[in-house]
Design a protein around this motif. Structure first.
Motif, mmCIF file in Angstrom:
data_model
loop_
_atom_site.group_PDB
_atom_site.id
_atom_site.type_symbol
_atom_site.label_atom_id
_atom_site.label_comp_id
_atom_site.label_asym_id
_atom_site.label_seq_id
_atom_site.Cartn_x
_atom_site.Cartn_y
_atom_site.Cartn_z
ATOM 1 N N VAL A 143 29.938 -69.790 63.643
ATOM 2 C CA VAL A 143 30.377 -68.497 64.187
ATOM 3 C C VAL A 143 30.649 -68.648 65.676
ATOM 4 N N ALA A 144 31.266 -67.615 66.246
ATOM 5 C CA ALA A 144 31.576 -67.626 67.683
ATOM 6 C C ALA A 144 30.399 -67.178 68.522
ATOM 7 N N VAL A 145 29.524 -66.325 67.959
ATOM 8 C CA VAL A 145 28.424 -65.774 68.755
ATOM 9 C C VAL A 145 27.257 -65.415 67.841
ATOM 10 N N THR A 146 26.044 -65.635 68.353
ATOM 11 C CA THR A 146 24.830 -65.208 67.664
ATOM 12 C C THR A 146 24.111 -64.175 68.525
ATOM 13 N N SER A 147 23.332 -63.313 67.869
ATOM 14 C CA SER A 147 22.553 -62.299 68.592
ATOM 15 C C SER A 147 21.207 -62.138 67.918
ATOM 16 N N SER A 148 20.131 -62.213 68.705
ATOM 17 C CA SER A 148 18.781 -62.052 68.174
ATOM 18 C C SER A 148 18.200 -60.710 68.606
ATOM 19 N N ILE A 149 16.982 -60.421 68.152
ATOM 20 C CA ILE A 149 16.312 -59.164 68.500
ATOM 21 C C ILE A 149 15.613 -59.335 69.845
ATOM 22 N N GLN A 150 15.315 -58.228 70.489
ATOM 23 C CA GLN A 150 14.626 -58.249 71.779
ATOM 24 C C GLN A 150 13.459 -57.269 71.792
ATOM 25 N N TYR A 151 12.335 -57.688 72.402
ATOM 26 C CA TYR A 151 11.344 -56.702 72.812
ATOM 27 C C TYR A 151 11.983 -55.834 73.889
ATOM 28 N N GLN A 152 11.512 -54.616 74.011
ATOM 29 C CA GLN A 152 11.919 -53.784 75.145
ATOM 30 C C GLN A 152 10.716 -53.647 76.069
ATOM 31 N N ILE A 153 10.935 -53.949 77.350
ATOM 32 C CA ILE A 153 9.851 -53.937 78.329
ATOM 33 C C ILE A 153 10.215 -53.015 79.481
ATOM 34 N N ASN A 154 9.207 -52.580 80.219
ATOM 35 C CA ASN A 154 9.474 -51.722 81.371
ATOM 36 C C ASN A 154 9.466 -52.530 82.662
ATOM 37 N N GLY A 155 9.559 -51.846 83.779
ATOM 38 C CA GLY A 155 9.630 -52.529 85.061
ATOM 39 C C GLY A 155 8.395 -53.328 85.400
ATOM 40 N N ASN A 156 7.262 -52.981 84.790
ATOM 41 C CA ASN A 156 6.017 -53.703 85.047
ATOM 42 C C ASN A 156 5.776 -54.836 84.065
ATOM 43 N N GLY A 157 6.731 -55.068 83.163
ATOM 44 C CA GLY A 157 6.589 -56.142 82.196
ATOM 45 C C GLY A 157 5.788 -55.763 80.968
ATOM 46 N N GLU A 158 5.489 -54.481 80.792
ATOM 47 C CA GLU A 158 4.751 -54.032 79.606
ATOM 48 C C GLU A 158 5.722 -53.895 78.433
ATOM 49 N N ILE A 159 5.306 -54.343 77.253
ATOM 50 C CA ILE A 159 6.136 -54.214 76.052
ATOM 51 C C ILE A 159 6.034 -52.782 75.561
ATOM 52 N N ILE A 160 7.144 -52.058 75.589
ATOM 53 C CA ILE A 160 7.147 -50.642 75.210
ATOM 54 C C ILE A 160 7.975 -50.379 73.952
ATOM 55 N N GLY A 161 8.579 -51.422 73.401
ATOM 56 C CA GLY A 161 9.348 -51.286 72.165
ATOM 57 C C GLY A 161 9.312 -52.584 71.385
ATOM 58 N N GLY A 162 9.083 -52.500 70.072
ATOM 59 C CA GLY A 162 8.940 -53.702 69.258
ATOM 60 C C GLY A 162 10.230 -54.445 69.017
ATOM 61 N N ASN A 163 11.348 -53.763 69.123
ATOM 62 C CA ASN A 163 12.637 -54.443 68.977
ATOM 63 C C ASN A 163 13.739 -53.570 69.553
ATOM 64 N N HIS A 164 14.909 -54.172 69.714
ATOM 65 C CA HIS A 164 16.094 -53.438 70.180
ATOM 66 C C HIS A 164 16.898 -53.060 68.939
ATOM 67 N N HIS A 165 16.945 -51.761 68.641
ATOM 68 C CA HIS A 165 17.502 -51.298 67.371
ATOM 69 C C HIS A 165 18.994 -51.579 67.220
ATOM 70 N N ASP A 166 19.683 -51.883 68.316
ATOM 71 C CA ASP A 166 21.120 -52.137 68.189
ATOM 72 C C ASP A 166 21.416 -53.347 67.310
ATOM 73 N N ASN A 167 20.504 -54.335 67.278
ATOM 74 C CA ASN A 167 20.696 -55.497 66.416
ATOM 75 C C ASN A 167 20.355 -55.098 64.990
ATOM 76 N N GLN A 168 21.374 -54.902 64.162
ATOM 77 C CA GLN A 168 21.200 -54.374 62.812
ATOM 78 C C GLN A 168 21.218 -55.507 61.785
#
Length: 360
Positions: A143-168
């Motif tokens: 393929v031309a491009v791959t995309s994985s999931i991401q934790y979502q973190i805040n400015g202090n580096g705290e994990i505030i989301g288990g994944n980035h929902h845009d990656n379906q």
């Protein structure tokens, strides 16, 4: 069109585990990492550190500072000095602020790897990011491009989301191909979640309208690369997308649900991106003709342009669209009917497959 790849017949041939390569002159590919930086002095040191700690070591990194007005340059140089692989890192500074796409182009001009990772300087890569994406590129469908999931973190580096929902990805490796751009859609996570084939990225890189992509340049790049070479969604978390409230686009707080990360009125609208893709197809027509033939070029055009645009396009590009207008209108209509037929057939097949699984 999507294809779920739960059972992968190619995975046993990945060069990561192929003992036949030992003692041969063959080697694993170089990966270019491009970090685009603008006034993120608070975060860019951590970003550089995350790249330095990659388990896959055959990479080089170019940081493009887009005329920052904070302490970014000094932070970047300090971070380089602390890297265990400092020789792999280099800095390019622009004299004027041109926005994200201009910075990406500057970085790509320095890239020599077969694969390219584009990282926003406030984001963070987990240490097996490059390795995981290369395994997907080299051990699964090309393929031309791959995309994985991401934790979502805040400015202090705290994990505030288990994944980035845009990656379906729907819980498995998901192959995206034969898409049309006539209506808006988005299936991938952010730019920092992606690895591109450099040659696909070079074909996609526009020479015009760069000011319209000062932010969210990945919206154009991934649509173009997916159009010409397909993409693969990786169902694992490989990095972190930082939501600190001062993002170029993703300023919205997380409150739950699959909501936009930012104010869509500030985002490049899909129609503008679609027209840029159409224009770029004509700009690189000679290269595309060698790659996919004239029929393949027409297929790409029919998946991006509308029938109503044909008179204007024929007037602008008479040497490329050199037949009668009625011929192209007929081809577009035939394509629409065939696409709807195959789409309906695919949905019926998926439904029958689902019913069979429920029966078992």
């Amino acid at each position: 069109t999507v294809n779920m790849l739960t059972n992968n017949p190619y995975e046993k041939f990945t060069p990561f585990v192929d003992d036949r390569l030992d003692g041969t002159p063959l080697r694993m590919p170089l990966v270019s990492v491009i970090v685009t930086s603008y006034n993120y002095a608070r975060y860019i040191g951590q970003c550089i550190q995350s790249i330095d700690q990659q388990t896959y070591e055959n990479f080089h990194c170019v940081v493009v500072d887009d005329c920052s007005t904070d302490d970014s340059i000094s932070v970047i140089k300090k971070a380089f000095a602390e890297c265990k692989g400092a020789e792999k890192f280099s800095l390019v500074s622009t004299k004027t602020n041109g926005g994200q796409m201009v910075a990406m182009k500057r970085g790509l001009a320095q890239a020599t790897g077969a694969f390219v990772v584009m990282v926003d300087s406030d984001d963070y890569l987990l240490n097996d990011f490059i390795e995981t994406h290369l395994k997907a590129h080299l051990g699964r469908l090309t393929v031309a491009v791959t995309s994985s999931i991401q934790y979502q973190i805040n400015g202090n580096g705290e994990i505030i989301g288990g994944n980035h929902h845009d990656n379906q990805n729907n819980g498995t490796f998901r192959h995206i191909y034969h898409t049309q751009l006539h209506n808006p859609f988005w299936l991938w996570a952010t730019c920092s979640s992606m690895m591109f084939r450099r040659l696909a990225l070079e074909l996609a890189m526009p020479d015009k309208h760069l000011d319209g992509l000062r932010i969210c340049a990945d919206n154009y790049l991934v649509h173009f690369c997916n159009l010409i070479g397909g993409s693969l969604l990786i169902p694992s978390i490989q990095g972190c997308y930082r939501r600190h409230g001062q993002n170029g686009f993703g300023k919205n707080a997380i409150i739950g649900g699959h909501l936009s990360v930012g104010d869509m009125s500030e985002h490049p609208d899909h129609e503008t991106v679609r027209k840029m893709v159409v224009e770029r197809l004509f700009d690189i027509h000679p290269q595309l003709k060698r790659l996919v033939g004239e029929g393949g070029f027409m297929n790409l055009l029919m998946r991006t342009a509308f029938i109503r645009e044909l008179p204007s396009l024929k007037g602008r590009y008479p040497r490329i669209l050199d037949r009668e207008l009625s011929y192209y209108r007929g081809e577009f209509m035939r394509f629409r009917y065939l696409y709807k037929y195959w789409g309906l057939k695919g949905r019926i097949k998926s439904l029958l497959s689902h019913r069979e699984r429920l029966r078992v």
